[in-house]
Design an enzyme around this catalytic site. Structure first.
Site, PDB file in Angstrom:
ATOM      1  N   TYR A 139       0.919  -1.027  -0.113  1.00 38.08           N
ATOM      2  CA  TYR A 139      -0.034  -0.185  -0.109  1.00 38.08           C
ATOM      3  C   TYR A 139       1.073   1.405   0.044  1.00 38.08           C
ATOM      4  O   TYR A 139       1.767   1.433   1.059  1.00 38.08           O
ATOM      5  CB  TYR A 139      -0.790  -0.102   1.188  1.00 38.08           C
ATOM      6  CG  TYR A 139      -1.853   0.908   1.477  1.00 38.08           C
ATOM      7  CD1 TYR A 139      -2.168   2.163   0.499  1.00 38.08           C
ATOM      8  CD2 TYR A 139      -2.860   0.945   2.533  1.00 38.08           C
ATOM      9  CE1 TYR A 139      -3.169   3.043   0.773  1.00 38.08           C
ATOM     10  CE2 TYR A 139      -3.757   1.854   2.745  1.00 38.08           C
ATOM     11  CZ  TYR A 139      -4.074   2.763   1.961  1.00 38.08           C
ATOM     12  OH  TYR A 139      -4.999   3.781   2.136  1.00 38.08           O
ATOM     13  N   LYS A 164      -1.086  -1.118  -4.349  1.00 45.04           N
ATOM     14  CA  LYS A 164      -2.352  -0.120  -4.047  1.00 45.04           C
ATOM     15  C   LYS A 164      -1.802   1.152  -4.129  1.00 45.04           C
ATOM     16  O   LYS A 164      -1.033   1.406  -2.931  1.00 45.04           O
ATOM     17  CB  LYS A 164      -2.985  -0.645  -2.858  1.00 45.04           C
ATOM     18  CG  LYS A 164      -4.336   0.248  -2.346  1.00 45.04           C
ATOM     19  CD  LYS A 164      -4.924   0.061  -0.862  1.00 45.04           C
ATOM     20  CE  LYS A 164      -5.730   1.038  -0.571  1.00 45.04           C
ATOM     21  NZ  LYS A 164      -6.334   0.501   0.669  1.00 45.04           N
TER      22      LYS A 164
END
Length: 302
Positions: A139, A164
């Site tokens: 992420y 992400k």
């Protein structure tokens, strides 16, 4: 892993963590929310993400949320489990997720005041190497992480299958994705529906969503429009969800989770309570959420 990359190029629903009247995790409500998403056609479910109040849960609560989600999803959706904190805790959580049916883990951005780019690579490499049979999705929220770091991580760890990306800059994203390898990873817009059309235009083929837990029809409609190359239809959805997402983003996203839970509470799907440092919504915001839901219902599209 290539098959997993293809499957992650989709909507990843980041679910809430419901609480009961005593403030404990409500696993029954969670199971119903997960099945509602799966039955609507959502194929990727992320428990223990930021919309799931990851940092407000105990390790045991995160484990029980993962187990509940995996049971409810069955084989009908990929469980992309949120893990993080120190590398040792992330590895322990990843192994637990694997043992309970998760196909991949989303690694929260490191919580540390001093993050070197090389150290960021090493952190994720430790996690990925500990679970070589799991897909790993970092992420990324810092613009300091470049395509070069992602390329090194991907070269060292074949099971790093996606990213992400949540830096609010689609131009930078386009460069990072190409420097890292556009085809090498599943690229997920980590900023949800408001940014998704712009990120899709420059290479993202998936996106994360908290809104989808309340209105799966709207989110899937945006995905389908983008897949069909119908930017105008995607922007029609953007207009419909704009105010809801603006409420979530107000005051540095202070009410990000509370707005979603308010919508779910008004739909009778779970309680509205969130844990500190989030807050209960003021009455005026609750009323605005109700008006948005009513408008969606009137159009029959949520």
């Amino acid at each position: 892993m290539q098959s997993l990359i293809e499957k992650l190029n989709d909507v990843a629903a980041v679910t809430v963590t419901p609480f009961d009247a005593d403030g404990a995790v409500d696993l029954d409500a969670n199971a119903k929310l997960v099945r509602r998403l799966v039955d609507a056609g959502v194929k990727v479910i992320t428990p223990n993400g930021n919309t799931g109040e990851f940092y407000a849960l105990t390790p045991d609560e995160r484990r029980r949320m993962l187990e509940s989600t995996a049971r409810a999803a069955g084989g009908d959706a990929i469980v992309l489990a949120g893990v993080g904190l120190d590398a040792f805790s992330a590895i322990e959580a990843a192994r637990h997720a694997r043992d309970h049916g998760a196909r991949a883990v989303m690694v929260h951005q490191p919580v540390h005041p001093y993050v070197a780019a090389e150290g960021w690579v090493d952190y994720h490499r430790q996690i990925a190497e500990a679970v070589p049979d799991l897909g790993v999705v970092p992420y990324v929220r810092s613009p300091r992480i470049t395509g070069a770091e992602l390329a090194r991580l991907g070269e060292a760890c074949p099971n790093v299958v996606g990213v992400k990306y949540a830096v609010p800059d689609p131009v930078r994203f386009a460069s990072v994705a190409r420097d890292a390898g556009l085809a090498r990873f599943a690229w997920l817009c980590g900023l949800a529906e408001p940014y998704t059309p712009a990120y899709w235009a420059v290479g993202a083929r998936g996106f994360t969503s908290g809104l989808v837990t309340a209105a799966p029809g709207l989110t899937l409609r945006m995905r389908d429009a983008l897949r069909a190359g119908d930017q105008a239809a995607a922007m029609e959805v953007w207009e419909l969800i704009r105010r809801f997402e603006e409420l979530r983003g107000t005051d540095a996203s202070a009410d990000n989770v509370a707005v979603v839970k308010e919508a779910l509470a008004q739909l009778g799907l779970c309680r509205r309570e969130v844990r500190p440092p989030s807050r209960a919504l003021p009455a005026a915001v609750r009323e605005e959420v109700a008006a948005i839901l009513a408008a969606w219902h009137e159009k029959g599209i949520a």
